[in-house]
Design a protein around this motif. Structure first.
Motif, short mmCIF file in Angstrom:
data_model
loop_
_atom_site.label_atom_id
_atom_site.label_comp_id
_atom_site.label_asym_id
_atom_site.label_seq_id
_atom_site.Cartn_x
_atom_site.Cartn_y
_atom_site.Cartn_z
N VAL A 32 -4.59 71.16 -86.84
CA VAL A 32 -5.02 70.92 -85.35
C VAL A 32 -4.79 72.27 -84.52
O VAL A 32 -3.33 72.70 -84.58
N ASN A 33 -5.77 72.81 -83.91
CA ASN A 33 -5.76 74.08 -83.13
C ASN A 33 -5.46 73.31 -81.59
O ASN A 33 -6.19 72.67 -81.06
N ALA A 34 -4.71 74.12 -80.85
CA ALA A 34 -4.63 73.92 -79.47
C ALA A 34 -4.79 75.34 -78.79
O ALA A 34 -3.99 76.24 -78.97
N THR A 35 -5.56 75.45 -77.64
CA THR A 35 -5.91 76.50 -77.02
C THR A 35 -5.22 76.39 -75.82
O THR A 35 -5.58 75.66 -74.93
N ILE A 36 -4.20 77.15 -75.29
CA ILE A 36 -3.20 76.95 -73.85
C ILE A 36 -3.67 78.05 -73.21
O ILE A 36 -3.65 79.27 -73.50
N HIS A 37 -3.95 77.72 -71.85
CA HIS A 37 -4.65 78.64 -70.92
C HIS A 37 -3.35 78.88 -69.91
O HIS A 37 -2.66 78.14 -69.52
N ASN A 38 -3.43 80.24 -69.58
CA ASN A 38 -2.75 80.63 -68.20
C ASN A 38 -3.66 80.88 -67.03
O ASN A 38 -4.30 81.93 -67.04
N LEU A 39 -3.86 79.93 -66.16
CA LEU A 39 -5.03 80.16 -64.97
C LEU A 39 -4.22 81.02 -64.19
O LEU A 39 -4.93 81.28 -62.97
N GLY A 40 -2.86 81.27 -64.08
CA GLY A 40 -2.34 82.03 -63.12
C GLY A 40 -2.06 83.38 -63.21
O GLY A 40 -2.54 83.77 -63.94
N ASP A 41 -1.73 83.96 -62.06
CA ASP A 41 -1.37 85.42 -62.08
C ASP A 41 0.05 85.79 -62.24
O ASP A 41 0.43 86.90 -61.93
N LEU A 42 0.60 85.28 -63.08
CA LEU A 42 2.11 85.45 -63.64
C LEU A 42 2.16 84.94 -64.97
O LEU A 42 1.58 84.16 -65.58
N ALA A 43 2.52 86.32 -65.84
CA ALA A 43 2.66 86.02 -67.27
C ALA A 43 3.77 85.14 -67.69
O ALA A 43 4.67 84.97 -67.03
N THR A 44 3.37 84.39 -68.79
CA THR A 44 4.80 83.47 -69.12
C THR A 44 4.89 83.67 -70.60
O THR A 44 4.36 84.19 -71.46
N THR A 45 6.39 83.83 -70.78
CA THR A 45 7.02 83.65 -72.29
C THR A 45 7.71 82.43 -72.48
O THR A 45 7.89 81.79 -71.52
N ASN A 46 7.94 82.34 -73.58
CA ASN A 46 8.50 81.17 -74.36
C ASN A 46 8.14 79.89 -73.83
O ASN A 46 8.82 79.15 -73.36
N VAL A 47 6.73 79.92 -73.86
CA VAL A 47 6.24 78.48 -73.26
C VAL A 47 6.05 77.48 -74.69
O VAL A 47 5.86 77.71 -75.69
N LYS A 48 6.81 76.17 -74.25
CA LYS A 48 6.84 75.36 -75.32
C LYS A 48 5.71 74.44 -75.40
O LYS A 48 5.20 74.14 -74.47
N VAL A 49 5.10 74.48 -76.75
CA VAL A 49 3.89 73.44 -76.69
C VAL A 49 4.39 72.52 -77.78
O VAL A 49 4.64 72.73 -78.83
N GLN A 50 4.25 71.09 -77.19
CA GLN A 50 4.60 70.07 -78.18
C GLN A 50 3.33 69.16 -78.80
O GLN A 50 2.48 69.13 -77.87
#
Length: 131
Positions: A32-50
């Motif tokens: 199962v593949n999930a594509t997670i988007h960041n639509l904002g203008d601040l980079a994110t690190t250590n994003v938990k995907v459950q």
């Protein structure tokens, strides 16, 4: 616009959840593949995907997503017979400040049914949401 300046906006929707086998049989392992988007203008690190099946966590992954970008992550999932709800939650603990928190969850339903191959054999097959 209410958009915060310099904010992340993590997003996942139903079309971002894909399966490498759309017609699995019971107890078959699929990806199962999930594509997670960041639509904002601040980079994110250590994003938990459950990843959850019928509300219970199967696994979680941690990813980084650059500004106006996306990242893919996946889990292997053993298909069970009967109705299943497969859900992906991004930042489920709300650790990341975002301009929008309402687009962080998506789910797909599937139902694995028995398909008759001949008079003695039943083989379960899956039907997925058409999305």
């Amino acid at each position: 616009s209410n958009q915060l300046l310099g904010a992340a906006d993590l997003s996942v929707n139903i079309t971002d959840i894909t399966f490498n086998n759309s017609n699995p049989i019971e107890n078959e392992e699929i990806m199962v593949n999930a594509t997670i988007h960041n639509l904002g203008d601040l980079a994110t690190t250590n994003v938990k995907v459950q990843f959850l099946e019928n509300g219970t966590e199967i696994m979680n992954k941690t990813i980084n997503i650059n500004v106006f970008s996306f990242n893919n992550t996946h889990v292997n999932w053993t298909v069970k017979i009967g109705p299943r709800n497969f859900e992906v939650k991004v930042d489920p603990d709300n650790l990341i400040s975002e301009s929008s928190e309402i687009n962080n969850n998506a789910s797909k339903n599937n139902s694995i049914n028995a398909r008759k191959l001949n008079k003695d054999t039943f083989k379960p097959v899956a039907t997925w949401d058409n999305s």
